[in-house]
Motif scaffolding. Sequence first.
Motif, PDB file in Angstrom:
ATOM      1  N   LYS A  62       0.832  -1.211   0.000  1.00 25.42           N
ATOM      2  CA  LYS A  62       0.000   0.000   0.000  1.00 25.42           C
ATOM      3  C   LYS A  62       0.862   1.255   0.000  1.00 25.42           C
ATOM      4  O   LYS A  62       0.578   2.217  -0.710  1.00 25.42           O
ATOM      5  CB  LYS A  62      -0.933   0.026   1.211  1.00 25.42           C
ATOM      6  CG  LYS A  62      -2.167  -0.804   1.077  1.00 25.42           C
ATOM      7  CD  LYS A  62      -3.073  -0.581   2.278  1.00 25.42           C
ATOM      8  CE  LYS A  62      -4.351  -1.351   2.191  1.00 25.42           C
ATOM      9  NZ  LYS A  62      -5.238  -1.089   3.347  1.00 25.42           N
ATOM     10  N   VAL A  63       1.921   1.239   0.799  1.00 26.48           N
ATOM     11  CA  VAL A  63       2.828   2.393   0.848  1.00 26.48           C
ATOM     12  C   VAL A  63       3.472   2.592  -0.520  1.00 26.48           C
ATOM     13  O   VAL A  63       3.559   3.730  -1.005  1.00 26.48           O
ATOM     14  CB  VAL A  63       3.895   2.228   1.955  1.00 26.48           C
ATOM     15  CG1 VAL A  63       4.927   3.348   1.879  1.00 26.48           C
ATOM     16  CG2 VAL A  63       3.237   2.206   3.336  1.00 26.48           C
ATOM     17  N   LYS A  65       2.270   1.853  -3.459  1.00 26.25           N
ATOM     18  CA  LYS A  65       1.271   2.430  -4.363  1.00 26.25           C
ATOM     19  C   LYS A  65       1.078   3.912  -4.103  1.00 26.25           C
ATOM     20  O   LYS A  65       0.962   4.713  -5.033  1.00 26.25           O
ATOM     21  CB  LYS A  65      -0.061   1.682  -4.230  1.00 26.25           C
ATOM     22  CG  LYS A  65      -0.025   0.298  -4.816  1.00 26.25           C
ATOM     23  CD  LYS A  65      -1.324  -0.461  -4.591  1.00 26.25           C
ATOM     24  CE  LYS A  65      -1.177  -1.879  -5.080  1.00 26.25           C
ATOM     25  NZ  LYS A  65      -2.320  -2.725  -4.773  1.00 26.25           N
ATOM     26  N   ILE A  66       1.033   4.303  -2.838  1.00 25.95           N
ATOM     27  CA  ILE A  66       0.857   5.717  -2.489  1.00 25.95           C
ATOM     28  C   ILE A  66       2.073   6.527  -2.940  1.00 25.95           C
ATOM     29  O   ILE A  66       1.926   7.621  -3.496  1.00 25.95           O
ATOM     30  CB  ILE A  66       0.584   5.873  -0.976  1.00 25.95           C
ATOM     31  CG1 ILE A  66      -0.795   5.304  -0.658  1.00 25.95           C
ATOM     32  CG2 ILE A  66       0.716   7.322  -0.528  1.00 25.95           C
ATOM     33  CD1 ILE A  66      -1.077   5.120   0.811  1.00 25.95           C
ATOM     34  N   LYS A  69       1.961   6.948  -6.675  1.00 25.16           N
ATOM     35  CA  LYS A  69       0.940   7.926  -7.049  1.00 25.16           C
ATOM     36  C   LYS A  69       1.409   9.349  -6.747  1.00 25.16           C
ATOM     37  O   LYS A  69       1.300  10.230  -7.601  1.00 25.16           O
ATOM     38  CB  LYS A  69      -0.363   7.634  -6.299  1.00 25.16           C
ATOM     39  CG  LYS A  69      -1.479   8.596  -6.605  1.00 25.16           C
ATOM     40  CD  LYS A  69      -2.724   8.256  -5.815  1.00 25.16           C
ATOM     41  CE  LYS A  69      -3.801   9.299  -6.039  1.00 25.16           C
ATOM     42  NZ  LYS A  69      -4.976   9.054  -5.196  1.00 25.16           N
ATOM     43  N   GLN A  70       1.924   9.581  -5.526  1.00 24.66           N
ATOM     44  CA  GLN A  70       2.341  10.933  -5.132  1.00 24.66           C
ATOM     45  C   GLN A  70       3.488  11.457  -5.986  1.00 24.66           C
ATOM     46  O   GLN A  70       3.564  12.652  -6.252  1.00 24.66           O
ATOM     47  CB  GLN A  70       2.758  10.958  -3.657  1.00 24.66           C
ATOM     48  CG  GLN A  70       1.644  10.772  -2.672  1.00 24.66           C
ATOM     49  CD  GLN A  70       0.603  11.888  -2.722  1.00 24.66           C
ATOM     50  OE1 GLN A  70      -0.576  11.619  -2.762  1.00 24.66           O
ATOM     51  NE2 GLN A  70       1.030  13.124  -2.720  1.00 24.66           N
ATOM     52  N   ILE A  98       3.495  12.667   0.696  1.00 27.08           N
ATOM     53  CA  ILE A  98       3.420  11.206   0.868  1.00 27.08           C
ATOM     54  C   ILE A  98       2.883  10.890   2.255  1.00 27.08           C
ATOM     55  O   ILE A  98       1.982  10.058   2.411  1.00 27.08           O
ATOM     56  CB  ILE A  98       4.799  10.552   0.641  1.00 27.08           C
ATOM     57  CG1 ILE A  98       5.183  10.609  -0.845  1.00 27.08           C
ATOM     58  CG2 ILE A  98       4.807   9.107   1.144  1.00 27.08           C
ATOM     59  CD1 ILE A  98       6.636  10.254  -1.135  1.00 27.08           C
ATOM     60  N   GLY A 101      -0.761  11.481   2.414  1.00 26.66           N
ATOM     61  CA  GLY A 101      -1.474  10.403   1.733  1.00 26.66           C
ATOM     62  C   GLY A 101      -1.555   9.154   2.590  1.00 26.66           C
ATOM     63  O   GLY A 101      -2.582   8.467   2.620  1.00 26.66           O
ATOM     64  N   LEU A 102      -0.469   8.865   3.310  1.00 28.39           N
ATOM     65  CA  LEU A 102      -0.455   7.700   4.209  1.00 28.39           C
ATOM     66  C   LEU A 102      -1.422   7.898   5.368  1.00 28.39           C
ATOM     67  O   LEU A 102      -2.141   6.971   5.749  1.00 28.39           O
ATOM     68  CB  LEU A 102       0.962   7.458   4.738  1.00 28.39           C
ATOM     69  CG  LEU A 102       2.023   7.094   3.701  1.00 28.39           C
ATOM     70  CD1 LEU A 102       3.410   7.074   4.329  1.00 28.39           C
ATOM     71  CD2 LEU A 102       1.709   5.761   3.041  1.00 28.39           C
ATOM     72  N   GLU A 104      -4.132   9.675   5.390  1.00 35.82           N
ATOM     73  CA  GLU A 104      -5.499   9.538   4.871  1.00 35.82           C
ATOM     74  C   GLU A 104      -5.843   8.073   4.599  1.00 35.82           C
ATOM     75  O   GLU A 104      -6.913   7.595   4.985  1.00 35.82           O
ATOM     76  CB  GLU A 104      -5.646  10.354   3.584  1.00 35.82           C
ATOM     77  CG  GLU A 104      -7.053  10.366   3.038  1.00 35.82           C
ATOM     78  CD  GLU A 104      -7.170  11.251   1.811  1.00 35.82           C
ATOM     79  OE1 GLU A 104      -7.944  10.872   0.910  1.00 35.82           O
ATOM     80  OE2 GLU A 104      -6.506  12.304   1.754  1.00 35.82           O
ATOM     81  N   GLU A 105      -4.942   7.351   3.955  1.00 38.35           N
ATOM     82  CA  GLU A 105      -5.190   5.950   3.597  1.00 38.35           C
ATOM     83  C   GLU A 105      -5.354   5.047   4.814  1.00 38.35           C
ATOM     84  O   GLU A 105      -6.216   4.171   4.840  1.00 38.35           O
ATOM     85  CB  GLU A 105      -4.040   5.420   2.734  1.00 38.35           C
ATOM     86  CG  GLU A 105      -4.120   3.951   2.411  1.00 38.35           C
ATOM     87  CD  GLU A 105      -5.235   3.579   1.446  1.00 38.35           C
ATOM     88  OE1 GLU A 105      -5.686   2.413   1.488  1.00 38.35           O
ATOM     89  OE2 GLU A 105      -5.681   4.450   0.665  1.00 38.35           O
TER      90      GLU A 105
END
Length: 137
Positions: A62-63, A65-66, A69-70, A98, A101-102, A104-105
Amino acid sequence: MASITGSFTSLSCSLMPNQAVNRVSKLGSVSLSISGKSFPSLRVQPARFRVSCAAKPETVDKVCKIVRKQLALPDESEVAGHSKFASLGADSLDTVEIVMGLEEEFGISVEEESAQNIATVQDAADLIEKLIENKGA
């Protein structure tokens, strides 16, 4: 008694139920028992040994992917646990984004001091699991 040398900066480990660290004294020796099996004390020289337990592969994925994306990285670019944000082209603003984003996810809040210690994908994944564990406690 075992003697181990390496590069020591920290001691951290996530343990599953029925696993326990029995004793850590002065970060000079570690004694533990996992699933009823005892291991002898490990004598270490401070500043020369590092014990680290990795985050779950799902968290690392997951990290990754984030981060991809970022940083607008292509899907085929290699991003793994050992990947350093700086090596992937991230500057300090990218790193802040980043971390946001982490947060939030994963539904967590990362303190500024902790965020400054994140240099790799693995660092981020380990911190996330620690924060989630502390949140559940």
